[in-house]
Design a protein around this motif. Structure first.
Motif, PDB file in Angstrom:
ATOM      1  N   HIS A 122       5.235   8.322   2.192  1.00 16.23           N
ATOM      2  CA  HIS A 122       5.975   8.226   3.735  1.00 16.23           C
ATOM      3  C   HIS A 122       5.138   7.617   4.610  1.00 16.23           C
ATOM      4  O   HIS A 122       4.256   7.967   4.957  1.00 16.23           O
ATOM      5  N   PRO A 123       5.696   6.711   5.647  1.00 11.57           N
ATOM      6  CA  PRO A 123       7.182   6.195   5.597  1.00 11.57           C
ATOM      7  C   PRO A 123       7.233   4.709   4.667  1.00 11.57           C
ATOM      8  O   PRO A 123       7.920   3.894   5.192  1.00 11.57           O
ATOM      9  N   LEU A 124       6.350   4.623   3.495  1.00  7.98           N
ATOM     10  CA  LEU A 124       6.413   3.464   2.989  1.00  7.98           C
ATOM     11  C   LEU A 124       7.343   3.379   1.647  1.00  7.98           C
ATOM     12  O   LEU A 124       7.328   2.137   1.233  1.00  7.98           O
ATOM     13  N   TYR A 125       8.176   4.386   1.507  1.00  5.48           N
ATOM     14  CA  TYR A 125       8.991   4.563   0.190  1.00  5.48           C
ATOM     15  C   TYR A 125      10.526   4.917   0.559  1.00  5.48           C
ATOM     16  O   TYR A 125      10.617   5.802   1.192  1.00  5.48           O
ATOM     17  N   ASN A 126      11.279   4.054   0.107  1.00  7.09           N
ATOM     18  CA  ASN A 126      12.628   4.303   0.154  1.00  7.09           C
ATOM     19  C   ASN A 126      13.217   5.197  -0.998  1.00  7.09           C
ATOM     20  O   ASN A 126      13.268   4.854  -2.240  1.00  7.09           O
ATOM     21  N   LEU A 127      13.601   6.456  -0.374  1.00  7.92           N
ATOM     22  CA  LEU A 127      13.992   7.493  -1.734  1.00  7.92           C
ATOM     23  C   LEU A 127      15.103   7.120  -2.488  1.00  7.92           C
ATOM     24  O   LEU A 127      15.181   7.048  -3.635  1.00  7.92           O
ATOM     25  N   ARG A 128      15.889   6.603  -1.776  1.00 13.34           N
ATOM     26  CA  ARG A 128      17.434   6.702  -2.475  1.00 13.34           C
ATOM     27  C   ARG A 128      17.414   5.281  -3.314  1.00 13.34           C
ATOM     28  O   ARG A 128      18.056   4.972  -4.217  1.00 13.34           O
ATOM     29  N   GLU A 129      16.499   4.170  -2.629  1.00 11.41           N
ATOM     30  CA  GLU A 129      16.606   2.874  -3.525  1.00 11.41           C
ATOM     31  C   GLU A 129      15.504   2.949  -4.446  1.00 11.41           C
ATOM     32  O   GLU A 129      15.113   1.830  -5.243  1.00 11.41           O
ATOM     33  N   ARG A 130      14.385   4.033  -4.115  1.00 11.07           N
ATOM     34  CA  ARG A 130      13.601   4.218  -5.124  1.00 11.07           C
ATOM     35  C   ARG A 130      12.762   2.749  -5.278  1.00 11.07           C
ATOM     36  O   ARG A 130      12.416   2.186  -6.263  1.00 11.07           O
ATOM     37  N   ARG A 131      12.185   2.396  -3.915  1.00 11.41           N
ATOM     38  CA  ARG A 131      11.248   1.182  -3.919  1.00 11.41           C
ATOM     39  C   ARG A 131      10.414   1.375  -2.762  1.00 11.41           C
ATOM     40  O   ARG A 131      10.439   2.121  -1.711  1.00 11.41           O
ATOM     41  N   TRP A 132       9.387   0.486  -2.621  1.00 12.09           N
ATOM     42  CA  TRP A 132       8.383   0.416  -1.581  1.00 12.09           C
ATOM     43  C   TRP A 132       9.245  -0.422  -0.392  1.00 12.09           C
ATOM     44  O   TRP A 132      10.121  -1.147  -0.793  1.00 12.09           O
ATOM     45  N   ASP A 133       9.207   0.382   0.780  1.00 16.02           N
ATOM     46  CA  ASP A 133       9.920  -0.573   1.947  1.00 16.02           C
ATOM     47  C   ASP A 133       9.068  -0.221   3.063  1.00 16.02           C
ATOM     48  O   ASP A 133       8.829   0.908   3.771  1.00 16.02           O
ATOM     49  N   LEU A 134       8.449  -1.185   3.447  1.00 13.23           N
ATOM     50  CA  LEU A 134       7.245  -1.310   4.557  1.00 13.23           C
ATOM     51  C   LEU A 134       7.852  -1.592   5.950  1.00 13.23           C
ATOM     52  O   LEU A 134       7.096  -2.116   6.851  1.00 13.23           O
ATOM     53  N   SER A 135       9.174  -1.804   6.208  1.00 20.30           N
ATOM     54  CA  SER A 135       9.821  -2.158   7.234  1.00 20.30           C
ATOM     55  C   SER A 135       9.183  -1.378   8.489  1.00 20.30           C
ATOM     56  O   SER A 135       9.020  -0.220   8.407  1.00 20.30           O
ATOM     57  N   GLY A 136       8.574  -2.133   9.216  1.00 19.13           N
ATOM     58  CA  GLY A 136       8.048  -1.422  10.575  1.00 19.13           C
ATOM     59  C   GLY A 136       6.706  -1.049  10.344  1.00 19.13           C
ATOM     60  O   GLY A 136       6.093  -0.864  11.165  1.00 19.13           O
ATOM     61  N   CYS A 137       6.159  -1.273   9.168  1.00 17.90           N
ATOM     62  CA  CYS A 137       4.679  -0.763   8.783  1.00 17.90           C
ATOM     63  C   CYS A 137       3.920  -1.911   8.180  1.00 17.90           C
ATOM     64  O   CYS A 137       2.771  -1.752   7.524  1.00 17.90           O
ATOM     65  N   GLU A 138       4.138  -3.300   8.463  1.00 18.22           N
ATOM     66  CA  GLU A 138       3.736  -4.391   7.814  1.00 18.22           C
ATOM     67  C   GLU A 138       2.229  -4.389   8.241  1.00 18.22           C
ATOM     68  O   GLU A 138       1.298  -5.052   7.739  1.00 18.22           O
ATOM     69  N   ASP A 139       1.644  -3.971   9.440  1.00 17.89           N
ATOM     70  CA  ASP A 139       0.555  -3.859  10.005  1.00 17.89           C
ATOM     71  C   ASP A 139      -0.489  -2.926   9.356  1.00 17.89           C
ATOM     72  O   ASP A 139      -1.531  -3.032   9.596  1.00 17.89           O
ATOM     73  N   ILE A 140       0.108  -2.142   8.799  1.00 17.97           N
ATOM     74  CA  ILE A 140      -0.470  -0.867   8.062  1.00 17.97           C
ATOM     75  C   ILE A 140      -0.822  -1.376   6.505  1.00 17.97           C
ATOM     76  O   ILE A 140      -2.068  -1.231   6.277  1.00 17.97           O
ATOM     77  N   VAL A 141      -0.077  -1.845   5.838  1.00 15.26           N
ATOM     78  CA  VAL A 141      -0.293  -2.310   4.363  1.00 15.26           C
ATOM     79  C   VAL A 141       0.832  -3.232   4.117  1.00 15.26           C
ATOM     80  O   VAL A 141       1.945  -3.125   4.534  1.00 15.26           O
ATOM     81  N   THR A 142       0.072  -4.122   3.072  1.00 18.21           N
ATOM     82  CA  THR A 142       1.262  -4.973   2.494  1.00 18.21           C
ATOM     83  C   THR A 142       1.707  -4.482   0.980  1.00 18.21           C
ATOM     84  O   THR A 142       0.597  -4.009   0.564  1.00 18.21           O
ATOM     85  N   GLU A 143       2.879  -4.797   0.494  1.00 18.59           N
ATOM     86  CA  GLU A 143       3.152  -4.437  -0.667  1.00 18.59           C
ATOM     87  C   GLU A 143       2.138  -4.770  -1.881  1.00 18.59           C
ATOM     88  O   GLU A 143       2.011  -3.891  -2.714  1.00 18.59           O
ATOM     89  N   ASP A 144       1.550  -6.003  -1.707  1.00 19.09           N
ATOM     90  CA  ASP A 144       0.777  -6.419  -2.873  1.00 19.09           C
ATOM     91  C   ASP A 144      -0.662  -5.352  -2.733  1.00 19.09           C
ATOM     92  O   ASP A 144      -1.446  -5.788  -3.866  1.00 19.09           O
ATOM     93  N   ARG A 145      -0.871  -4.556  -1.918  1.00 18.44           N
ATOM     94  CA  ARG A 145      -1.943  -4.019  -1.954  1.00 18.44           C
ATOM     95  C   ARG A 145      -1.715  -2.057  -2.187  1.00 18.44           C
ATOM     96  O   ARG A 145      -2.498  -1.549  -2.309  1.00 18.44           O
ATOM     97  N   LEU A 146      -0.319  -2.333  -2.558  1.00 22.93           N
ATOM     98  CA  LEU A 146       0.164  -0.912  -3.075  1.00 22.93           C
ATOM     99  C   LEU A 146       0.470  -0.854  -4.564  1.00 22.93           C
ATOM    100  O   LEU A 146       0.898  -1.944  -5.172  1.00 22.93           O
ATOM    101  N   PRO A 147       0.015  -0.011  -5.593  1.00 22.04           N
ATOM    102  CA  PRO A 147       0.413  -0.009  -6.742  1.00 22.04           C
ATOM    103  C   PRO A 147       1.779  -0.406  -7.250  1.00 22.04           C
ATOM    104  O   PRO A 147       2.725   0.339  -6.708  1.00 22.04           O
ATOM    105  N   PRO A 148       2.231  -1.046  -8.210  1.00 25.83           N
ATOM    106  CA  PRO A 148       3.620  -1.106  -8.681  1.00 25.83           C
ATOM    107  C   PRO A 148       4.160   0.198  -8.960  1.00 25.83           C
ATOM    108  O   PRO A 148       3.480   0.843  -9.846  1.00 25.83           O
ATOM    109  N   VAL A 149       5.469   0.418  -8.922  1.00 29.36           N
ATOM    110  CA  VAL A 149       5.917   1.851  -8.962  1.00 29.36           C
ATOM    111  C   VAL A 149       6.726   1.748 -10.304  1.00 29.36           C
ATOM    112  O   VAL A 149       7.727   0.562 -10.752  1.00 29.36           O
ATOM    113  N   GLN A 150       6.195   2.744 -11.212  1.00 29.03           N
ATOM    114  CA  GLN A 150       7.052   3.034 -12.514  1.00 29.03           C
ATOM    115  C   GLN A 150       7.317   4.414 -12.715  1.00 29.03           C
ATOM    116  O   GLN A 150       6.935   5.305 -11.911  1.00 29.03           O
ATOM    117  N   TRP A 151       8.030   4.708 -13.766  1.00 29.47           N
ATOM    118  CA  TRP A 151       8.298   6.184 -14.150  1.00 29.47           C
ATOM    119  C   TRP A 151       7.041   6.834 -14.773  1.00 29.47           C
ATOM    120  O   TRP A 151       6.313   6.095 -15.399  1.00 29.47           O
TER     121      TRP A 151
END
Length: 502
Positions: free
Chosen positions: A180-209
């Motif tokens: 947090h605050p980079l993950y949307n719990l109910r949608e179960r995905r990365w959500d970087l809204s408002g945090c784009e200056d901290i990290v971009t999604e292509d620098r976070l590992p893809p999410v799997q089960w």
């Protein structure tokens, strides 16, 4: 057919080789330490603490006559951690550990003000705390910009280990849920809204089960570990969910109480419940969720106490046996001595990284035994307070299964059951590494049904409330909470410098 599970803990790495019936054929372990370069900073070296342990343990397990039959591998580790790595998966600095590392206090405050506490909770199901990894990435950007700039990936412990084994980068939903605050719990995905200056999604590992196959052991990893080339390696998870699986905590309403170096508590459910005092995240299986809680020190506090009282032996069983024997020389309630075991801040429900330890009520009549018992009971009070948070949130607990090394300390576990009024079923299990092996077997179809009555799951012994001393220990619990509240302003002033001479 066999399965390998390896779990990297705060102070020790353990591994097991398990057959298709759940029988442990071989076990191995290695110890390592932590680094605390500054107050509030708690780190591991990924190469010497994590990878060296995994390779040594895998090689040892592969010496078993059935090592060549390995069908799948799973690795769990402490988390959520942050390890910044380059394109070749080389760590750029020591790994920043989970909630015991409290360095990102300012970043938590800045992000909470920027995004708004309600928006963070809506998105993540959690407030920002020392358990959140987003602020720690922000800390790297602010304090070590050269590392932050060079980082290709911001990974966690087991995701980096899986990548070292397979060359594939992935993270499980159960761990991503703490970014947090980079993950949307109910949608179960990365959500970087408002945090784009901290990290971009292509620098976070893809999410799997957790039980998805991340990749297969490649040539270099096989040479280092002895694992057969091409062995499937699952995405894996952190140690606490793996512990829960090992204990058979997979059904709705079950609570796993993990008495490890820190305390961690997972209540499994079939829908995403949230409460501001608890941590919400997905569990290891699709369609399952957890509400979690944690204490900052449990086993760590007992080891600190044993060292302080000069009881330490090379054999841990001897060390903690001495400690329990000493504390047994003081009656329940420790003759009025109350301890606050907040040696590294405290998590649930206080979420206070500034809190520090204290022993109150001492008089000339008190002995080492009273202090020892007070700290052990104080550790039990910390665990009980975390579990009572579920009751206050009106989250039902149908069953409690306790697991971990500190369950052997009957003063701690009895205090917890007495204060909460809950019977605990203590599982005699090899722990998270066994849960890893179980998850690996499930991932490749060998263990199709996760039935807690399966022989894969351990038998339990019950710890009942101590009704004879319930009134005393519950009054002491109220005193424990009052002691924290009284000292919290002082502890906070230490960090802000308000106590320094003008």
């Amino acid at each position: 057919m066999t399965f390998v599970g390896i779990d990297v803990g705060t102070f020790e790495t353990k591994g097991v080789l398990v057959d298709a019936d759940g029988e442990v054929l071989a076990m191995a372990r290695r110890r390592h330490g932590i680094s605390t370069p500054r107050p509030g900073h708690v780190e591991h070296d990924p190469e010497s603490d994590w990878w060296a342990d995994v390779t040594a343990i895998a090689r040892e397990l592969m010496q078993h006559p059935r090592g060549s039959e390995v069908r799948a591998v799973a690795v769990s580790a402490i988390g959520p951690c942050i390890v910044a790595v380059d394109e070749d998966l080389r760590p750029l600095r020591p790994a920043i550990l989970y909630g015991v590392d409290t360095r990102a206090t300012r970043q938590i405050e800045v992000l909470t003000e920027r995004l708004g506490a309600e928006e963070i909770f809506r998105r993540c199901g959690n407030p920002l705390t020392s358990q959140s990894t987003g602020p720690k990435i922000a800390w790297l950007r602010d304090e070590e910009p050269e590392v932050w700039e060079r980082a290709r990936w911001f990974m966690t412990s087991q995701s980096w280990l899986v990548a070292r084994l397979t060359g594939e980068v992935a993270i499980d939903h159960a761990t991503a849920g703490y970014f947090h605050p980079l993950y949307n719990l109910r949608e179960r995905r990365w959500d970087l809204s408002g945090c784009e200056d901290i990290v971009t999604e292509d620098r976070l590992p893809p999410v799997q089960w957790t039980t998805a196959v991340a990749g297969r052991v490649h040539d270099a990893a096989a040479a280092a570990t002895g694992l057969p080339v091409g062995t499937p390696v699952i995405v894996g998870t952190t140690d606490a969910p793996a512990e829960a699986v090992a204990a058979g905590v997979v059904t709705d309403g079950s609570l796993m109480a993990m008495y490890g170096s820190s305390g961690y508590f997972i209540r499994v459910g079939s829908r995403p419940l949230t409460d501001k005092a608890l941590w919400a995240a997905p569990f290891v299986f699709e369609g399952t969720y957890v509400l979690a809680a944690g204490t900052a020190t449990t086993g760590t506090a007992t080891r600190w106490l044993a060292d302080l009282l000069n009881l330490t032996d090379t054999d841990d069983a001897v060390t903690f046996g001495r400690l329990l024997e000493l504390a047994g020389g003081s009656p329940p309630g420790a003759r009025g001595v109350i301890a606050l075991p907040h040696l590294a801040g405290e998590r649930t429900p206080f979420q206070d990284p500034d809190s520090r330890g204290a022993v109150a009520g001492l008089g000339l009549e008190h002995t080492r035994a009273d202090v020892a018992r007070a700290v052990l009971e104080g550790t039990g009070h910390a665990v009980a307070e975390a579990i009572l948070t579920y009751e206050r949130a009106d989250i039902p607990i149908q069953r409690v299964v306790a697991i971990g090394g500190a369950t052997k300390n009957e003063i701690i576990t009895r205090t917890v059951s007495t204060v909460t009024g809950l019977t605990q079923q203590v599982a005699d299990s090899p722990g998270a590494a066994y849960g890893d092996a179980l998850l690996a077997a499930h991932a490749v179809g060998t263990l199709a049904e996760l039935d807690p009555e399966s022989p894969w799951w351990p038998e339990h012994r019950a710890v009942e409330p101590d009704e004879q001393h319930a009134t005393l220990l519950r009054a002491d619990h109220e005193a424990y909470v009052e002691l924290y509240r009284a000292l919290a302003p002082w502890s906070r002033a230490r960090r802000t410098g308000e106590r320094e001479p003008k």
